[in-house]
Design an enzyme around this catalytic site. Sequence first.
Site, PDB file in Angstrom:
ATOM      1  N   ASP A 151      75.768  38.854  70.945  1.00 42.09           N
ATOM      2  CA  ASP A 151      75.810  38.300  69.575  1.00 42.09           C
ATOM      3  C   ASP A 151      77.093  38.686  68.833  1.00 42.09           C
ATOM      4  O   ASP A 151      77.790  37.825  68.291  1.00 42.09           O
ATOM      5  CB  ASP A 151      74.603  38.778  68.758  1.00 42.09           C
ATOM      6  CG  ASP A 151      73.336  38.013  69.114  1.00 42.09           C
ATOM      7  OD1 ASP A 151      73.446  36.859  69.564  1.00 42.09           O
ATOM      8  OD2 ASP A 151      72.233  38.569  68.937  1.00 42.09           O
ATOM      9  N   LYS A 190      64.181  40.897  70.192  1.00 43.39           N
ATOM     10  CA  LYS A 190      65.467  41.477  70.619  1.00 43.39           C
ATOM     11  C   LYS A 190      65.417  42.997  70.778  1.00 43.39           C
ATOM     12  O   LYS A 190      66.135  43.547  71.597  1.00 43.39           O
ATOM     13  CB  LYS A 190      66.574  41.086  69.640  1.00 43.39           C
ATOM     14  CG  LYS A 190      66.993  39.625  69.771  1.00 43.39           C
ATOM     15  CD  LYS A 190      68.187  39.320  68.893  1.00 43.39           C
ATOM     16  CE  LYS A 190      68.550  37.853  69.006  1.00 43.39           C
ATOM     17  NZ  LYS A 190      69.768  37.519  68.259  1.00 43.39           N
ATOM     18  N   ARG A 200      69.903  42.340  50.255  1.00 41.89           N
ATOM     19  CA  ARG A 200      68.866  42.282  49.211  1.00 41.89           C
ATOM     20  C   ARG A 200      68.088  43.595  49.194  1.00 41.89           C
ATOM     21  O   ARG A 200      67.941  44.227  48.152  1.00 41.89           O
ATOM     22  CB  ARG A 200      67.938  41.085  49.496  1.00 41.89           C
ATOM     23  CG  ARG A 200      66.770  40.984  48.569  1.00 41.89           C
ATOM     24  CD  ARG A 200      65.928  39.776  48.894  1.00 41.89           C
ATOM     25  NE  ARG A 200      65.362  39.819  50.263  1.00 41.89           N
ATOM     26  CZ  ARG A 200      64.561  38.916  50.763  1.00 41.89           C
ATOM     27  NH1 ARG A 200      64.228  37.851  50.050  1.00 41.89           N
ATOM     28  NH2 ARG A 200      64.076  39.025  51.982  1.00 41.89           N
TER      29      ARG A 200
HETATM   30  N1  NAP Z   1      75.430  31.231  64.536  1.00 44.68           N
HETATM   31  C1  NAP Z   1      74.676  31.929  65.353  1.00 44.68           C
HETATM   32  O1  NAP Z   1      74.892  32.012  66.559  1.00 44.68           O
HETATM   33  C2  NAP Z   1      73.506  32.688  64.808  1.00 44.68           C
HETATM   34  C3  NAP Z   1      72.898  33.687  65.589  1.00 44.68           C
HETATM   35  C4  NAP Z   1      71.809  34.380  65.079  1.00 44.68           C
HETATM   36  C5  NAP Z   1      71.320  34.063  63.808  1.00 44.68           C
HETATM   37  N2  NAP Z   1      71.938  33.078  63.088  1.00 44.68           N
HETATM   38  C6  NAP Z   1      71.448  32.768  61.730  1.00 44.68           C
HETATM   39  O2  NAP Z   1      71.602  33.959  60.974  1.00 44.68           O
HETATM   40  C7  NAP Z   1      70.570  34.056  60.006  1.00 44.68           C
HETATM   41  C8  NAP Z   1      70.001  35.477  60.021  1.00 44.68           C
HETATM   42  O3  NAP Z   1      69.403  35.718  61.288  1.00 44.68           O
HETATM   43  P1  NAP Z   1      68.810  37.159  61.678  1.00 44.68           P
HETATM   44  O4  NAP Z   1      68.330  37.053  63.060  1.00 44.68           O
HETATM   45  O5  NAP Z   1      69.770  38.233  61.340  1.00 44.68           O
HETATM   46  O6  NAP Z   1      67.568  37.246  60.676  1.00 44.68           O
HETATM   47  P2  NAP Z   1      66.783  38.548  60.151  1.00 44.68           P
HETATM   48  O7  NAP Z   1      66.915  39.676  61.089  1.00 44.68           O
HETATM   49  O8  NAP Z   1      65.428  38.052  59.780  1.00 44.68           O
HETATM   50  O9  NAP Z   1      67.568  38.953  58.772  1.00 44.68           O
HETATM   51  C9  NAP Z   1      67.535  38.111  57.661  1.00 44.68           C
HETATM   52  C10 NAP Z   1      68.514  38.598  56.609  1.00 44.68           C
HETATM   53  O10 NAP Z   1      68.518  37.635  55.529  1.00 44.68           O
HETATM   54  C11 NAP Z   1      68.198  38.311  54.309  1.00 44.68           C
HETATM   55  N3  NAP Z   1      67.445  37.410  53.439  1.00 44.68           N
HETATM   56  C12 NAP Z   1      66.385  36.635  53.777  1.00 44.68           C
HETATM   57  N4  NAP Z   1      65.950  35.952  52.700  1.00 44.68           N
HETATM   58  C13 NAP Z   1      66.748  36.312  51.655  1.00 44.68           C
HETATM   59  C14 NAP Z   1      66.788  35.957  50.271  1.00 44.68           C
HETATM   60  N5  NAP Z   1      65.933  35.083  49.747  1.00 44.68           N
HETATM   61  N6  NAP Z   1      67.758  36.519  49.511  1.00 44.68           N
HETATM   62  C15 NAP Z   1      68.648  37.396  50.016  1.00 44.68           C
HETATM   63  N7  NAP Z   1      68.658  37.765  51.336  1.00 44.68           N
HETATM   64  C16 NAP Z   1      67.704  37.238  52.132  1.00 44.68           C
HETATM   65  C17 NAP Z   1      67.389  39.511  54.719  1.00 44.68           C
HETATM   66  O11 NAP Z   1      67.431  40.478  53.681  1.00 44.68           O
HETATM   67  P3  NAP Z   1      66.270  41.603  53.552  1.00 44.68           P
HETATM   68  O12 NAP Z   1      66.663  42.696  54.483  1.00 44.68           O
HETATM   69  O13 NAP Z   1      66.323  41.980  52.124  1.00 44.68           O
HETATM   70  O14 NAP Z   1      64.975  40.946  53.943  1.00 44.68           O
HETATM   71  C18 NAP Z   1      68.150  39.956  55.981  1.00 44.68           C
HETATM   72  O15 NAP Z   1      69.336  40.634  55.642  1.00 44.68           O
HETATM   73  C19 NAP Z   1      69.558  32.975  60.348  1.00 44.68           C
HETATM   74  O16 NAP Z   1      69.740  31.916  59.430  1.00 44.68           O
HETATM   75  C20 NAP Z   1      69.963  32.470  61.717  1.00 44.68           C
HETATM   76  O17 NAP Z   1      69.762  31.084  61.874  1.00 44.68           O
HETATM   77  C21 NAP Z   1      73.018  32.391  63.564  1.00 44.68           C
END
Ligand code: NAP
Length: 290
Positions: free
Chosen positions: A102, A66, A152
């Site tokens: 988004d 992205k 976190r």
């Molecule tokens: N509904 C929708 O349309 C939509 C769209 C996009 C994404 N999503 C969902 O949103 C979620 C996040 O996506 P993203 O693209 O933002 O991912 P990302 O950029 O990889 O960010 C992941 C986030 O989760 C946190 N995290 C991961 N493991 C953790 C743990 N064990 N304990 C506490 N925090 C933790 C990370 O914290 P750190 O910074 O500390 O690593 C970070 O804030 C995914 O599950 C995805 O499926 C949904």
Amino acid sequence: MKNILGIIGYPIGHTLSPLIHNTAIKHIGLDYIYLPFEVKKENIALAIGGLKGLGIKGINVTIPHKESVIPYLETLDDNAKFIGAVNTIKLEDDKIKGYNTDGLGFLKSLKIDAKEDVKGKNIIILGAGGSARAIAIQMALEKANSVIIANRTVERGKKLAEYIKLKVHDPSTGWVPRKLKVKAIALNDSLLVEYFREADIIINATSIGMKDNNNPLFPYNYISNKHLVCDIVYRPIETNLLKEALLRGARILNGLGMLIYQGSLSFKIWTGHEMPVEIVRKTLMKELKS
Ligand SMILES: NC(=O)c1ccc[n+]([C@@H]2O[C@H](COP(=O)([O-])OP(=O)(O)OC[C@H]3O[C@@H](n4cnc5c(N)ncnc54)[C@H](OP(=O)(O)O)[C@@H]3O)[C@@H](O)[C@H]2O)c1
């Protein structure tokens, strides 16, 4: 020949985007097809360069590309500029233009599905990754009263909070300067419970809640019946967080709406047509339940 749309990401195996867009294409009867393309990090320049050559009309961009696609695009819309990330690309008049739907997709779900307004509200966002960033910036643009980012890794949250503060007060970006409280804290900070007392809307934008990743992010007894609790995780549709919120009398919003509306906004950009969102929602529910 059909007009080609698609999505690039790595890995791409579990994406629901082809189902979303091909359902809409079929329902309206458009001459398009939407395909997944698995693109490794090192091939991103070749993939974007190839769009023009192959006559592809538009693509979605997902993890991990992205941000890294931006240097290969010719123009960006305002949302993509503010967020600093692109999830939709359209080839327009032989120019490659990047958009970000988004945050707007989440906002539409909030407005349409939860009937919630953001203006003047106190918001807690759990997470500071790509989705949290898009949502936090959108909430700031919509004139929330406060945005608390609980992550976190607190440094990542602080960077996002600083970025928002800087942009809000920068007239060159077009953002109207105004009072907005933005703060980043660690998920395990003892102040979190205080912020919950003031909060109207809680949004989980971490990956916690997916099937194999379900430890509570915070003590669930922080939730009360004055909260709207949103989870952008959509596998499962009703996460543990949402179940616990319901038990405490809170209103809930699952991640399906964001998924559908960010897609519907991309669909409109490419085809000019409204996506039949309720048909798509039914198809997705069936897929996610099976
Ligand atoms: N509904 C929708 O349309 C939509 C769209 C996009 C994404 N999503 C969902 O949103 C979620 C996040 O996506 P993203 O693209 O933002 O991912 P990302 O950029 O990889 O960010 C992941 C986030 O989760 C946190 N995290 C991961 N493991 C953790 C743990 N064990 N304990 C506490 N925090 C933790 C990370 O914290 P750190 O910074 O500390 O690593 C970070 O804030 C995914 O599950 C995805 O499926 C949904």
